[in-house]
Design an enzyme around this catalytic site. Structure first.
Site, PDB file in Angstrom:
ATOM      1  N   GLU A 172      50.703  -5.636  63.826  1.00  0.00           N
ATOM      2  CA  GLU A 172      50.235  -6.144  65.046  1.00  0.00           C
ATOM      3  C   GLU A 172      51.432  -6.760  65.652  1.00  0.00           C
ATOM      4  O   GLU A 172      51.183  -7.666  66.303  1.00  0.00           O
ATOM      5  CB  GLU A 172      49.110  -7.091  64.886  1.00  0.00           C
ATOM      6  CG  GLU A 172      47.879  -6.381  63.991  1.00  0.00           C
ATOM      7  CD  GLU A 172      46.760  -7.603  64.046  1.00  0.00           C
ATOM      8  OE1 GLU A 172      46.931  -8.702  64.523  1.00  0.00           O
ATOM      9  OE2 GLU A 172      45.658  -7.057  63.814  1.00  0.00           O
ATOM     10  N   GLU A 296      43.367  -1.935  59.582  1.00  0.00           N
ATOM     11  CA  GLU A 296      42.431  -2.829  59.589  1.00  0.00           C
ATOM     12  C   GLU A 296      41.148  -2.739  60.416  1.00  0.00           C
ATOM     13  O   GLU A 296      41.162  -2.180  61.351  1.00  0.00           O
ATOM     14  CB  GLU A 296      43.162  -4.302  60.130  1.00  0.00           C
ATOM     15  CG  GLU A 296      44.205  -4.813  59.418  1.00  0.00           C
ATOM     16  CD  GLU A 296      44.684  -5.934  59.826  1.00  0.00           C
ATOM     17  OE1 GLU A 296      43.929  -6.813  60.668  1.00  0.00           O
ATOM     18  OE2 GLU A 296      45.893  -6.306  59.646  1.00  0.00           O
TER      19      GLU A 296
END
Length: 489
Positions: A172, A296
């Site tokens: 991220e 994810e």
């Protein structure tokens, strides 16, 4: 009851369903690792090298193929040398502001993966780490010759190197992993990946940090700078937030029928996201050498009342089973480009497989979906088509979700009925395959809000279900809000 036809063509073989599509994610967050998976060697809870034996057995039972670690966002503050040897540094885990004593580190993780029989997937620190730190970690893990890092590994008790296939370079980085622009991350990624070396016959599969949800700009810019010589896959993160409001997501257990349908509709949106990212990938990667790793995904609600907000602990109901089943069907049906996916998370965090409370343990409805779907692993996707009905309130979407595969002469079909109040009679026209035996299993409920409790851990479990062979296929009834698996031989 709705009557819905399903066509499955066993002669139309589409793509290999990589087992890693059924992967999981374990982060040093809340009680996923500590007091979840790992309780320590001195715990009265039965364990093997500090890992709960009941969790090991539960992971084995659903054939967990890959486990991602140590994060997540935690990966971007993790320094691996803190977690090796007999004296380990204590640091502040910024994701919860708790003490991280590093008692679970590299050796413990690889031993856990060996015990389960799964592939390790490392998320490495690009945000606050260094290229040297990354290069030395790979050498420590995989080099079989003589070097400072391999000698350090031997000193810490591991003579032979481990095998490491999957390595994610950054996490991220568009957000908590550095708030980077895609142009900047692409340059950093190119630099870091250049020092990911293959030692002693080990071959790394490199995953670049891809987009968040529908950020198509990130994918486009990244793939203008990164090609098949730099990376094997890009990641995608997508979380289902029922309300669409991150500040007030909604309860995991106390929700209206409208909130249920909104959650399923939001979960199904991942298919459009995947399709659009793949369109960009096909344009930028015309040789189709770069895959997609949805490393994810899952439902994200408000934490359970009375629990630490930073722990991200939430209960799991039949709603989560429905969204998991639909999502896994979508992944199967896109297995030509999706090489891996990792549910967030394995234990006690977000849409967990397993919840623990001291020595007690419960398998969530989501766990049972993975159990129903495990036969798809390493199968070949078959063409399937539904003459579907719609369901929903505000947003209409398909009532039934399905996928089909073949492996070792067995056809497996998985079906989810998303309707809260209508059963469905499925009549399947199966071509290219003539079964003489069929069996079915089901996960169903009396109410969509049903869940397993620590004092009632088997309220929702898989049961045998009725299925009939008919001329050219099979017939099965899907109760409202249920997940069904059919095996045909």
């Amino acid at each position: 009851m709705k009557k819905i036809s399903l066509q499955v063509n066993a002669s139309d073989r589409r793509s290999h369903i990589n087992p890693e599509i059924y992967g999981h994610f374990s982060e040093h967050l809340g009680s996923c690792m500590y007091n979840g998976i790992y309780v320590g060697k001195d715990s009265p809870i039965p364990n093997k090298n500090g890992v709960r034996t009941d969790i090991i057995e539960a992971f084995k039972a659903i054939h967990v193929p890959v486990l991602r670690w140590p994060g997540g966002c935690f990966a971007e503050e993790y320094h691996w040398k803190d977690g090796i040897g007999s004296e380990r540094k204590k640091r502040v885990n910024l994701w919860g502001h708790v003490t991280e004593d590093n008692s679970f580190g590299t050796h413990e993780f690889f031993e856990l993966c060996e015990e389960i029989g799964c592939q390790p997937y490392l998320a490495v620190n690009l945000g606050s780490g260094t290229v040297q730190e990354l290069a030395e970690w790979i050498e420590y893990i995989t080099f079989g010759g003589d070097s400072e890092m391999s000698e350090l590994r031997r000193k810490n008790g591991r003579e032979k190197p481990w095998k490491l296939k999957y390595i994610g370079i950054g996490n991220e980085n568009w957000g908590a992993g550095g708030s980077m622009r895609p142009e900047y991350y692409a340059d950093e990624y190119r630099k870091y990946q250049a020092f990911c070396k293959n030692f002693s016959g080990n071959e790394l599969f490199k995953v670049a940090c891809g987009p968040s949800g529908d950020d198509y700009h990130w994918t486009d810019v990244l793939l203008q700078s990164v090609n098949e010589w730099h990376t094997n896959a890009i990641s995608l993160h997508y979380y289902t937030v029922p309300s669409g409001n991150w500040d007030k997501k909604g309860s995991a257990t106390d929700y209206s029928d409208e909130e249920y349908y909104n959650t399923v509709a939001s979960a199904l949106y991942i298919e459009e996201i995947i399709d659009r990212h793949i369109d960009i990938m096909n344009y930028r990667d015309k040789n189709r050498k770069i895959s997609l790793a949805v490393d994810e995904w899952g439902n994200w609600y408000d934490v359970e009342p009375g629990t630490d907000p930073g722990s991200l602990y939430q209960q799991s109901t039949m709603r989560d089973a429905i969204t998991a089943a639909c999502t896994l069907n979508i992944f199967n049906n896109h297995s030509d480009r999706i090489v891996m996916a990792n549910l967030a998370q394995a234990v006690n965090v977000l849409q967990a497989l397993i919840l623990t409370e001291d020595e007690k343990i419960i398998m969530t409805p989501t766990y049972h979906v993975f159990d129903l779907y495990k036969e798809h692993q390493n199968g070949t996707l078959l063409y399937s088509h539904l003459n579907n009905e719609e369901t929903g309130i505000d947003k209409k979407f398909p009532m039934i979700s399905a996928s089909a595969s073949e492996k070792n002469g067995v056809v497996t079909v998985t079906l989810a009925n998303c309707s809260l109040d209508e059963d469905a009679e499925i009549l399947c026209d199966l071509t290219g395959f003539s079964p003489n035996f069929a069996k079915s299993k089901i996960l169903s409920c009396n109410d969509v809000r049903d869940k397993n409790y620590f004092d009632d851990p088997e309220r929702l479990v898989i049961k045998d279900h009725s299925v009939s062979l008919v001329d050219g296929g099979f017939a099965v009834t899907l109760p409202a809000c249920s997940v069904t698996q059919i095996e045909l031989k």
